[in-house]
Write a protein that holds these residues in place. Structure first.
Motif, mmCIF file in Angstrom:
data_model
loop_
_atom_site.group_PDB
_atom_site.id
_atom_site.type_symbol
_atom_site.label_atom_id
_atom_site.label_comp_id
_atom_site.label_asym_id
_atom_site.label_seq_id
_atom_site.Cartn_x
_atom_site.Cartn_y
_atom_site.Cartn_z
ATOM 1 N N THR A 134 6.799 -3.630 -4.620
ATOM 2 C CA THR A 134 5.571 -4.245 -5.114
ATOM 3 C C THR A 134 5.570 -3.960 -6.600
ATOM 4 O OG1 THR A 134 4.224 -2.282 -4.977
ATOM 5 C CG2 THR A 134 4.359 -3.627 -2.980
ATOM 6 N N ASP A 135 4.646 -4.538 -7.278
ATOM 7 C CA ASP A 135 4.629 -4.323 -8.726
ATOM 8 C C ASP A 135 4.300 -2.876 -9.083
ATOM 9 O OD1 ASP A 135 1.609 -6.334 -8.934
ATOM 10 O OD2 ASP A 135 2.159 -4.579 -7.748
ATOM 11 N N SER A 136 3.822 -2.115 -8.097
ATOM 12 C CA SER A 136 3.482 -0.727 -8.421
ATOM 13 C C SER A 136 4.698 0.198 -8.337
ATOM 14 C CB SER A 136 2.400 -0.222 -7.469
ATOM 15 O OG SER A 136 2.928 -0.194 -6.172
ATOM 16 N N PRO B 202 0.432 -5.709 -0.083
ATOM 17 C CA PRO B 202 0.674 -4.485 -0.867
ATOM 18 C C PRO B 202 -0.253 -3.337 -0.468
ATOM 19 C CG PRO B 202 -0.483 -6.100 -2.205
ATOM 20 C CD PRO B 202 -0.143 -6.790 -0.912
ATOM 21 N N PHE B 203 0.203 -2.144 -0.759
ATOM 22 C CA PHE B 203 -0.511 -0.906 -0.466
ATOM 23 C C PHE B 203 -1.950 -0.941 -0.973
ATOM 24 C CE2 PHE B 203 -0.933 3.830 -1.386
ATOM 25 C CZ PHE B 203 -0.973 4.195 -0.052
ATOM 26 N N LYS B 204 -2.116 -1.471 -2.162
ATOM 27 C CA LYS B 204 -3.447 -1.419 -2.777
ATOM 28 C C LYS B 204 -4.462 -2.321 -2.080
ATOM 29 C CE LYS B 204 -2.695 -4.729 -6.589
ATOM 30 N NZ LYS B 204 -1.302 -5.143 -6.429
ATOM 31 N N GLU B 205 -4.000 -3.131 -1.137
ATOM 32 C CA GLU B 205 -4.949 -3.971 -0.402
ATOM 33 C C GLU B 205 -5.414 -3.356 0.921
ATOM 34 O OE1 GLU B 205 -3.673 -8.054 -0.014
ATOM 35 O OE2 GLU B 205 -3.486 -8.235 -2.201
ATOM 36 N N LEU B 206 -4.946 -2.150 1.210
ATOM 37 C CA LEU B 206 -5.360 -1.498 2.469
ATOM 38 C C LEU B 206 -6.878 -1.346 2.525
ATOM 39 C CD1 LEU B 206 -2.786 1.386 2.999
ATOM 40 C CD2 LEU B 206 -3.432 -0.320 4.706
ATOM 41 N N PRO B 207 -7.462 -1.659 3.676
ATOM 42 C CA PRO B 207 -8.905 -1.457 3.793
ATOM 43 C C PRO B 207 -9.243 0.029 3.876
ATOM 44 C CG PRO B 207 -7.989 -2.096 5.914
ATOM 45 C CD PRO B 207 -6.848 -2.150 4.918
ATOM 46 N N SER C 64 -5.039 9.643 2.477
ATOM 47 C CA SER C 64 -4.159 9.375 3.600
ATOM 48 C C SER C 64 -4.343 7.977 4.163
ATOM 49 C CB SER C 64 -4.386 10.406 4.708
ATOM 50 O OG SER C 64 -5.660 10.214 5.281
ATOM 51 N N VAL C 65 -3.288 7.513 4.827
ATOM 52 C CA VAL C 65 -3.363 6.273 5.580
ATOM 53 C C VAL C 65 -3.512 6.665 7.042
ATOM 54 C CG1 VAL C 65 -2.014 4.283 6.359
ATOM 55 C CG2 VAL C 65 -1.997 4.943 3.938
ATOM 56 N N ASN C 66 -4.414 6.022 7.754
ATOM 57 C CA ASN C 66 -4.674 6.384 9.154
ATOM 58 C C ASN C 66 -4.285 5.253 10.084
ATOM 59 O OD1 ASN C 66 -6.529 9.057 9.089
ATOM 60 N ND2 ASN C 66 -6.783 7.813 7.248
ATOM 61 N N ILE C 67 -3.595 5.608 11.145
ATOM 62 C CA ILE C 67 -3.145 4.606 12.113
ATOM 63 C C ILE C 67 -3.551 5.032 13.526
ATOM 64 C CG2 ILE C 67 -1.203 3.764 10.738
ATOM 65 C CD1 ILE C 67 0.622 5.626 12.446
ATOM 66 N N TYR D 109 1.332 -3.971 6.239
ATOM 67 C CA TYR D 109 1.050 -3.422 4.914
ATOM 68 C C TYR D 109 2.241 -2.587 4.471
ATOM 69 C CZ TYR D 109 -3.883 -4.662 5.081
ATOM 70 O OH TYR D 109 -5.064 -5.340 5.134
ATOM 71 N N HIS D 110 2.522 -2.663 3.200
ATOM 72 C CA HIS D 110 3.586 -1.833 2.652
ATOM 73 C C HIS D 110 3.056 -0.421 2.409
ATOM 74 C CE1 HIS D 110 5.522 -0.397 -1.257
ATOM 75 N NE2 HIS D 110 6.274 0.007 -0.255
ATOM 76 N N ILE D 111 3.758 0.569 2.975
ATOM 77 C CA ILE D 111 3.363 1.966 2.772
ATOM 78 C C ILE D 111 4.499 2.649 2.008
ATOM 79 C CG2 ILE D 111 2.620 4.113 3.910
ATOM 80 C CD1 ILE D 111 0.888 1.713 4.710
ATOM 81 N N PRO D 112 4.248 3.036 0.763
ATOM 82 C CA PRO D 112 5.347 3.622 -0.007
ATOM 83 C C PRO D 112 5.771 5.002 0.495
ATOM 84 C CG PRO D 112 3.296 3.616 -1.286
ATOM 85 C CD PRO D 112 2.998 2.925 0.007
#
Ligand code: 2DC
Length: 524
Positions: free
Chosen positions: A31-33, A51-56, A102-105, A415-418
């Motif tokens: 992604t651009d980041s 992209p990561f930055k669009e995660l809710p 954190s990202v939660n799944i 979603y892309h998770i870096p």
């Protein structure tokens, strides 16, 4: 906060170094980041990947989220807050509470992707107050807190002595004896009551059973906690573990170093609790160490009895004494509230379904009969009983979540998770999700026996090389306990109080669970 992520990234192999990735899906993207170099190394990712930055989720303002968390009494409700978040944001969301980002799944399929990206040195969320205590007192970390190569080399040695399937046979006779003593104690209490039953909140009794069990496996010796008069030291040890867990929670969100400098109450209580835990463990360890040296000197040769995990490790001589002590202490402290709470929940669930209790009892009786005194063999013939423990951990997991830092770029829920992201699987939320488990509210052990998929669904002890080291001890101890209880007593509920979970670092019942135990046969 930015520093947190940067230092995380430096601890895990960079994307470029980790280029040899055995993935099942095309996962890499840029992604651009991300740094430009990645574009040349990795093929273009499908543009449909977001992209990561669009995660809710509430990740833009860590302090605001922390404040809301406080208002919702998050310290006691972490599990419910996670359930709500999944309801509001869907199966993936990002959250920043204080300095935790954190990202939660919640989906098993995403759990599979996560664990495949955990790398060679899987890392979970560091429990900072536990690290802070050891740093402050200059004590070695055990495997729970170690990282990197140090973690791996210790873990490999410990695995062979504590979790390899073949060690179960060593633990069984020791734990069998503890189980029998527990049953004898209950019979005595019933007799003394003069009512042919015993109605009680079993949690103290179960704490003693759990400590007696883990103690006998680690040290090959009995503490004697199931006798009438219990050593006040043991009581202090048990209480300290509970205090240690309770005082950890606030320090997950407020840096322990800060609390220390402020001279806060919670820091002092936490320190005191660990001091008691470590001193007690030190005493047990010293004791065994001395015995071992003495018996070596006198060449009191061949031991035919299994001497316990600690003595095995000392004789093996592959880890330093300090390393051994650190991990043995962790096993001892980690083996009390965890198994006793799980057993209490299981008895609670059994008291609510007499039919299931009968079904389990029949399985146990027939396994006992057909295994002709070989208890290790018997444990292979009680699938429903084992499923019951899984089912308890589904509805009442000890850990609210499992976490890993990813070591490569992945895609979850498109979603892309870096690489270097802290991802948490909401274990409590997953266990109660109707898309993952049909009729999640029902306690139904048989769901684990059918051909339904169990893919990344049974995660009560975590997953892979970083899973719970005490797993085999815990499982054997819990299976034997339930076998003995089912063989001897009917478990009834004297009231219909509905018990929920509350978060005290581990999830525990929010109110006392009172049960009635009645002997099965009048003759006993
Ligand atoms: C608590 O957000 C909630 O098995 C946090 O026997 C994330 C987190 C991180 C690590 C987890 C912890 C939670 C719950 C308690 C766990 C711990 C790892 C090990 C520990 C799950 C989910 C436990 C209970 C160990 C404790 C051993 C210790 C006493 C030496």
């Amino acid at each position: 906060m930015a520093r947190w992520r940067v230092c995380l990234r430096s601890q895990v192999p960079s994307l470029v170094e980790g280029a040899t990735v055995k993935g099942t899906r095309a996962r890499r993207c840029h992604t651009d980041s991300l740094p430009a170099i990645r574009e040349s190394v990795y093929p273009q990712f499908p543009s449909s990947v977001r992209p990561f930055k669009e995660l809710p989720g509430p990740w833009k303002n860590g302090l605001a989220t922390l404040y809301n968390f406080w208002k919702q009494d998050g310290m006691k409700n972490l599990h419910n807050i996670m359930v709500n978040n999944f309801n509001n944001f869907g199966p993936i969301y990002r959250e920043k509470i204080g300095y935790y980002d954190s990202v939660n799944i919640i989906n098993p399929e995403d759990a599979a992707i996560l664990f495949k990206a955990e790398g060679h040195y899987p890392q979970r969320l560091r429990v900072e107050p536990w690290v802070a205590y050891r740093d402050y007192r200059h004590r070695e970390y055990g495997v729970l807190l170690k990282e990197g190569e140090d973690w791996r080399s210790n873990r490999v040695v410990l695995n062979k002595e504590v979790i390899a399937p073949k060690v179960q046979g060593n633990f069984v006779p020791l734990l069998e004896e503890v189980g029998q003593d527990f049953v004898a104690r209950v019979h005595k209490k019933i007799e003394r009551s003069g009512q042919n039953k015993w109605t009680i909140d079993l949690h103290q009794e179960l704490f003693k059973y759990a400590l007696e069990s883990v103690g006998s496996v680690l040290y090959g010796e009995r503490f004697g906690l199931l006798q009438d008069h219990i050593d006040p030291e043991a009581k202090r040890f048990i209480d300290s573990i509970t205090t240690m867990f309770q005082t950890t929670t606030p320090m997950l969100y407020i840096p322990p170093g800060l609390l220390r400098r402020l001279g806060s109450r919670v820091w002092r209580d936490h320190m005191e609790a660990w001091d008691i835990i470590f001193n007690q463990a030190d005493r047990c360890i010293q004791n065994i160490y001395r015995q071992l040296r003495r018996s070596r000197k006198e060449e009191a040769g061949e031991q035919d009895k299994y001497p316990g995990v600690l003595a095995q490790l000392l004789m093996l001589d592959k880890l330093s004494i300090e390393d051994i002590k650190a991990s043995i202490t962790e096993l001892m402290a980690g083996g009390v509230d965890t198994t006793s709470t799980t057993l209490l929940w299981t008895l609670y669930e059994l008291s609510r379904s007499p039919d299931l209790q009968e079904e389990l009892r029949a399985e146990v009786l027939s396994a006992r009969h057909s295994s002709e005194g070989d208890t290790t063999l018997m444990l292979k013939r009680v699938p429903l009983l084992k499923a019951a423990i899984k089912e308890t951990l589904r509805l009442h997991p000890v850990a609210v979540s499992l976490q890993r830092y990813t070591t490569e770029d992945i895609v979850m829920q498109n979603y892309h998770i870096p690489a270097g992201t802290l991802v948490q699987l909401g274990l409590y939320a997953m266990g109660r999700n109707h898309r993952v488990f049909p009729h999640p509210e029902m306690y139904k052990p048989s769901r684990w026996l059918r051909s339904e998929t169990h893919y990344f669904r049974s995660l009560g002890f975590g997953f892979g090389p970083r899973q719970c080291l005490g797993r085999r001890i815990a499982e054997t101890e819990m299976q034997l306990f339930l076998i003995h209880m089912l063989e001897n007593f009917r478990i009834e509920r004297p009231n219909k109080v509905k018990v929920k979970s509350t978060f005290e670092l581990i999830l525990v019942p929010d109110k006392p669970i009172v049960l009635t135990l009645r002997p099965l046969s009048g003759s006993q």
